[in-house]
Design a protein around this motif. Structure first.
Motif, PDB file in Angstrom:
ATOM      1  N   LEU A 174       2.728 -19.337   0.407  1.00  0.00           N
ATOM      2  CA  LEU A 174       3.671 -18.341   0.885  1.00  0.00           C
ATOM      3  C   LEU A 174       4.583 -17.874  -0.233  1.00  0.00           C
ATOM      4  O   LEU A 174       4.984 -16.727  -0.280  1.00  0.00           O
ATOM      5  N   SER A 175       4.927 -18.772  -1.160  1.00  0.00           N
ATOM      6  CA  SER A 175       5.810 -18.352  -2.243  1.00  0.00           C
ATOM      7  C   SER A 175       5.093 -17.418  -3.193  1.00  0.00           C
ATOM      8  O   SER A 175       5.721 -16.623  -3.879  1.00  0.00           O
ATOM      9  N   ASP A 176       3.768 -17.505  -3.217  1.00  0.00           N
ATOM     10  CA  ASP A 176       3.025 -16.596  -4.099  1.00  0.00           C
ATOM     11  C   ASP A 176       3.099 -15.161  -3.620  1.00  0.00           C
ATOM     12  O   ASP A 176       2.831 -14.240  -4.371  1.00  0.00           O
ATOM     13  N   LEU A 177       3.435 -14.992  -2.347  1.00  0.00           N
ATOM     14  CA  LEU A 177       3.381 -13.664  -1.760  1.00  0.00           C
ATOM     15  C   LEU A 177       4.296 -12.696  -2.478  1.00  0.00           C
ATOM     16  O   LEU A 177       4.014 -11.514  -2.575  1.00  0.00           O
ATOM     17  N   ASN A 178       5.437 -13.194  -2.944  1.00  0.00           N
ATOM     18  CA  ASN A 178       6.369 -12.281  -3.598  1.00  0.00           C
ATOM     19  C   ASN A 178       5.785 -11.713  -4.881  1.00  0.00           C
ATOM     20  O   ASN A 178       5.968 -10.545  -5.192  1.00  0.00           O
ATOM     21  N   ASN A 179       5.060 -12.568  -5.619  1.00  0.00           N
ATOM     22  CA  ASN A 179       4.470 -12.076  -6.859  1.00  0.00           C
ATOM     23  C   ASN A 179       3.313 -11.144  -6.589  1.00  0.00           C
ATOM     24  O   ASN A 179       3.036 -10.242  -7.364  1.00  0.00           O
ATOM     25  N   VAL A 180       2.636 -11.399  -5.485  1.00  0.00           N
ATOM     26  CA  VAL A 180       1.410 -10.654  -5.202  1.00  0.00           C
ATOM     27  C   VAL A 180       1.715  -9.214  -4.834  1.00  0.00           C
ATOM     28  O   VAL A 180       0.897  -8.330  -5.008  1.00  0.00           O
ATOM     29  N   SER A 181       2.924  -8.974  -4.361  1.00  0.00           N
ATOM     30  CA  SER A 181       3.235  -7.704  -3.708  1.00  0.00           C
ATOM     31  C   SER A 181       2.868  -6.464  -4.514  1.00  0.00           C
ATOM     32  O   SER A 181       2.165  -5.597  -4.013  1.00  0.00           O
ATOM     33  N   SER A 182       3.332  -6.370  -5.779  1.00  0.00           N
ATOM     34  CA  SER A 182       3.063  -5.125  -6.498  1.00  0.00           C
ATOM     35  C   SER A 182       1.596  -5.043  -6.896  1.00  0.00           C
ATOM     36  O   SER A 182       0.997  -3.973  -6.916  1.00  0.00           O
ATOM     37  N   HIS A 183       1.019  -6.192  -7.205  1.00  0.00           N
ATOM     38  CA  HIS A 183      -0.404  -6.226  -7.541  1.00  0.00           C
ATOM     39  C   HIS A 183      -1.230  -5.797  -6.341  1.00  0.00           C
ATOM     40  O   HIS A 183      -2.191  -5.032  -6.446  1.00  0.00           O
ATOM     41  N   LEU A 184      -0.798  -6.287  -5.183  1.00  0.00           N
ATOM     42  CA  LEU A 184      -1.485  -5.944  -3.943  1.00  0.00           C
ATOM     43  C   LEU A 184      -1.400  -4.451  -3.675  1.00  0.00           C
ATOM     44  O   LEU A 184      -2.369  -3.815  -3.292  1.00  0.00           O
ATOM     45  N   LYS A 185      -0.216  -3.892  -3.933  1.00  0.00           N
ATOM     46  CA  LYS A 185      -0.026  -2.466  -3.684  1.00  0.00           C
ATOM     47  C   LYS A 185      -1.043  -1.651  -4.462  1.00  0.00           C
ATOM     48  O   LYS A 185      -1.683  -0.759  -3.913  1.00  0.00           O
ATOM     49  N   SER A 186      -1.184  -1.963  -5.755  1.00  0.00           N
ATOM     50  CA  SER A 186      -2.098  -1.132  -6.545  1.00  0.00           C
ATOM     51  C   SER A 186      -3.540  -1.361  -6.114  1.00  0.00           C
ATOM     52  O   SER A 186      -4.325  -0.422  -6.054  1.00  0.00           O
ATOM     53  N   ARG A 187      -3.864  -2.605  -5.769  1.00  0.00           N
ATOM     54  CA  ARG A 187      -5.247  -2.865  -5.332  1.00  0.00           C
ATOM     55  C   ARG A 187      -5.555  -2.124  -4.054  1.00  0.00           C
ATOM     56  O   ARG A 187      -6.603  -1.490  -3.914  1.00  0.00           O
ATOM     57  N   PHE A 188      -4.611  -2.219  -3.112  1.00  0.00           N
ATOM     58  CA  PHE A 188      -4.820  -1.528  -1.843  1.00  0.00           C
ATOM     59  C   PHE A 188      -4.880  -0.027  -2.070  1.00  0.00           C
ATOM     60  O   PHE A 188      -5.753   0.663  -1.539  1.00  0.00           O
ATOM     61  N   ALA A 189      -3.923   0.489  -2.881  1.00  0.00           N
ATOM     62  CA  ALA A 189      -3.830   1.933  -3.065  1.00  0.00           C
ATOM     63  C   ALA A 189      -5.120   2.502  -3.640  1.00  0.00           C
ATOM     64  O   ALA A 189      -5.600   3.542  -3.184  1.00  0.00           O
ATOM     65  N   ARG A 190      -5.673   1.812  -4.631  1.00  0.00           N
ATOM     66  CA  ARG A 190      -6.893   2.343  -5.237  1.00  0.00           C
ATOM     67  C   ARG A 190      -8.028   2.456  -4.227  1.00  0.00           C
ATOM     68  O   ARG A 190      -8.667   3.492  -4.105  1.00  0.00           O
TER      69      ARG A 190
ATOM     70  N   LYS B  34      -7.562   5.501   9.474  1.00  0.00           N
ATOM     71  CA  LYS B  34      -6.998   4.225   9.915  1.00  0.00           C
ATOM     72  C   LYS B  34      -7.912   3.064   9.540  1.00  0.00           C
ATOM     73  O   LYS B  34      -7.470   2.057   9.004  1.00  0.00           O
ATOM     74  N   LEU B  35      -9.215   3.220   9.814  1.00  0.00           N
ATOM     75  CA  LEU B  35     -10.160   2.170   9.477  1.00  0.00           C
ATOM     76  C   LEU B  35     -10.186   1.915   7.975  1.00  0.00           C
ATOM     77  O   LEU B  35     -10.245   0.767   7.531  1.00  0.00           O
ATOM     78  N   ALA B  36     -10.118   3.021   7.209  1.00  0.00           N
ATOM     79  CA  ALA B  36     -10.141   2.885   5.751  1.00  0.00           C
ATOM     80  C   ALA B  36      -8.935   2.082   5.284  1.00  0.00           C
ATOM     81  O   ALA B  36      -9.038   1.244   4.377  1.00  0.00           O
ATOM     82  N   ALA B  37      -7.791   2.330   5.921  1.00  0.00           N
ATOM     83  CA  ALA B  37      -6.586   1.617   5.532  1.00  0.00           C
ATOM     84  C   ALA B  37      -6.731   0.126   5.783  1.00  0.00           C
ATOM     85  O   ALA B  37      -6.495  -0.702   4.898  1.00  0.00           O
ATOM     86  N   TYR B  38      -7.153  -0.225   6.996  1.00  0.00           N
ATOM     87  CA  TYR B  38      -7.302  -1.640   7.310  1.00  0.00           C
ATOM     88  C   TYR B  38      -8.399  -2.282   6.477  1.00  0.00           C
ATOM     89  O   TYR B  38      -8.282  -3.413   6.023  1.00  0.00           O
ATOM     90  N   ALA B  39      -9.487  -1.531   6.259  1.00  0.00           N
ATOM     91  CA  ALA B  39     -10.591  -2.082   5.479  1.00  0.00           C
ATOM     92  C   ALA B  39     -10.173  -2.318   4.034  1.00  0.00           C
ATOM     93  O   ALA B  39     -10.536  -3.336   3.433  1.00  0.00           O
ATOM     94  N   SER B  40      -9.419  -1.355   3.474  1.00  0.00           N
ATOM     95  CA  SER B  40      -8.980  -1.523   2.085  1.00  0.00           C
ATOM     96  C   SER B  40      -8.061  -2.724   1.954  1.00  0.00           C
ATOM     97  O   SER B  40      -8.141  -3.476   0.988  1.00  0.00           O
ATOM     98  N   MET B  41      -7.194  -2.885   2.919  1.00  0.00           N
ATOM     99  CA  MET B  41      -6.273  -4.011   2.861  1.00  0.00           C
ATOM    100  C   MET B  41      -7.025  -5.324   2.993  1.00  0.00           C
ATOM    101  O   MET B  41      -6.809  -6.263   2.228  1.00  0.00           O
ATOM    102  N   ALA B  42      -7.940  -5.391   3.938  1.00  0.00           N
ATOM    103  CA  ALA B  42      -8.683  -6.630   4.140  1.00  0.00           C
ATOM    104  C   ALA B  42      -9.585  -6.917   2.937  1.00  0.00           C
ATOM    105  O   ALA B  42      -9.742  -8.078   2.546  1.00  0.00           O
ATOM    106  N   SER B  43     -10.136  -5.854   2.337  1.00  0.00           N
ATOM    107  CA  SER B  43     -11.018  -6.060   1.194  1.00  0.00           C
ATOM    108  C   SER B  43     -10.270  -6.637   0.004  1.00  0.00           C
ATOM    109  O   SER B  43     -10.862  -7.298  -0.838  1.00  0.00           O
ATOM    110  N   ALA B  44      -8.977  -6.363  -0.066  1.00  0.00           N
ATOM    111  CA  ALA B  44      -8.193  -6.904  -1.173  1.00  0.00           C
ATOM    112  C   ALA B  44      -8.193  -8.428  -1.146  1.00  0.00           C
ATOM    113  O   ALA B  44      -7.964  -9.069  -2.168  1.00  0.00           O
ATOM    114  N   PHE B  45      -8.459  -9.001   0.023  1.00  0.00           N
ATOM    115  CA  PHE B  45      -8.474 -10.457   0.121  1.00  0.00           C
ATOM    116  C   PHE B  45      -9.835 -11.005   0.472  1.00  0.00           C
ATOM    117  O   PHE B  45     -10.094 -12.190   0.290  1.00  0.00           O
ATOM    118  N   GLY B  46     -10.698 -10.146   0.996  1.00  0.00           N
ATOM    119  CA  GLY B  46     -12.060 -10.562   1.283  1.00  0.00           C
ATOM    120  C   GLY B  46     -12.111 -11.757   2.203  1.00  0.00           C
ATOM    121  O   GLY B  46     -11.530 -11.760   3.285  1.00  0.00           O
TER     122      GLY B  46
END
Lengths: 166, 98
Positions: free
Chosen positions: A4-20, A54-66
């Motif tokens: 859970l503490s890793d989540l704070n660091n992951v945030s900006s990295h996650l944003k770019s991964r999801f956004a792409r 909508k599906l693309a959004a959820y799929a992109s987010m889920a794919s970031a973690f697989g």
């Protein structure tokens, strides 16, 4: 475990991964040519476009973690079922497996029995929540909420960016 | 398309309780307080005054409202993609600049 503490660091990295991933999907959706003729089919097309986004959004987010997260795994599975569920049978089969696992849930402690109702609601909201024990559910929920917030932020900034281009 | 056919066994089947250690109330309280920190309204209040049930309720509401926002934004983006040509340019630009 410190997950859970890793989540704070992951945030900006996650944003770019999801956004792409999401932006690529949006570009694909944008290139879909509308069907010819009647207004009703145009309405359907608009609706389906919205669903695709909508599906693309959820799929992109889920794919970031697989498969690393229970919720992302469950969500990707759900999306795959959804897109291939032209026959209802497939979806029903999927639902049956999920329900079966729900019955074998662990008994919750006495103090938490009062919150069983709320836990039940939470299980339904978090993908994959039906089959997790309480501890797993709470961890996955925290991660899921963080990811949802990121998703909303990115989607909003894309929408703002597109609606008033510089 | 992956060739994986794994019908993933959802989670663990707690058939015999002996392998899985029982979770303590403290651990649960800890996790619930972490959830509380994620919630916008309850963030400021101390964990003592907010019951776990309330945190779970608020979390459910929060998730639902976030999902609703995703729906609204998807609709908005769908419309934007349909109407504006500059959308594609904006998308390409965003892709190129990380």
């Amino acid at each position: 475990m410190g997950s859970l503490s890793d989540l704070n660091n992951v945030s900006s990295h996650l944003k770019s991964r999801f956004a792409r991933g999401f932006l690529r999907a949006l570009a694909r959706i944008h290139n879909l040519s509308p069907p010819p003729a009647s207004s009703s089919s145009n309405q359907d097309f608009a609706l389906r476009k919205c669903q695709r986004v909508k599906l693309a959004a959820y799929a992109s987010m889920a794919s970031a973690f697989g498969k690393r997260r229970v919720w992302s795994r469950a969500m990707l599975q759900r999306i795959r079922c959804h897109s291939s569920s032209v026959r209802r049978g497939k979806v029903r089969q999927h639902m049956r497996t999920m329900r079966r696992s729900g019955k074998k849930r662990k008994k919750i402690g006495r103090e938490l029995a009062a919150k069983a109702q709320d836990v039940k609601k939470l299980r339904k909201l978090v993908p994959g929540g039906e089959s997790m024990d309480l501890e797993g559910l709470l961890r996955e929920t925290a991660h899921y909420v963080k990811c949802l917030v990121t998703q909303v932020q990115v989607m909003r900034s894309i929408a703002d960016f597109c609606s008033c281009p510089p | 398309m992956s060739g994986r056919r794994s019908r993933s066994r959802p989670g663990q089947y707690p058939s015999s309780g002996s392998n899985v250690p029982a979770i303590t109330e403290d651990q649960i309280r800890d996790l619930v307080s972490k959830l509380q920190q994620l919630l916008p309204e309850l963030h400021s209040r101390s964990s003592d005054r907010v019951s776990a049930a309330k945190v779970l309720q608020e979390t459910c509401n929060h998730i639902r409202s976030l999902q609703r926002e995703v729906d609204d934004l998807s609709e908005r983006l769908g419309e934007l993609l349909a109407t504006s040509d500059s959308a594609e340019a904006a998308i390409i630009r965003s892709l190129l600049s990380p």
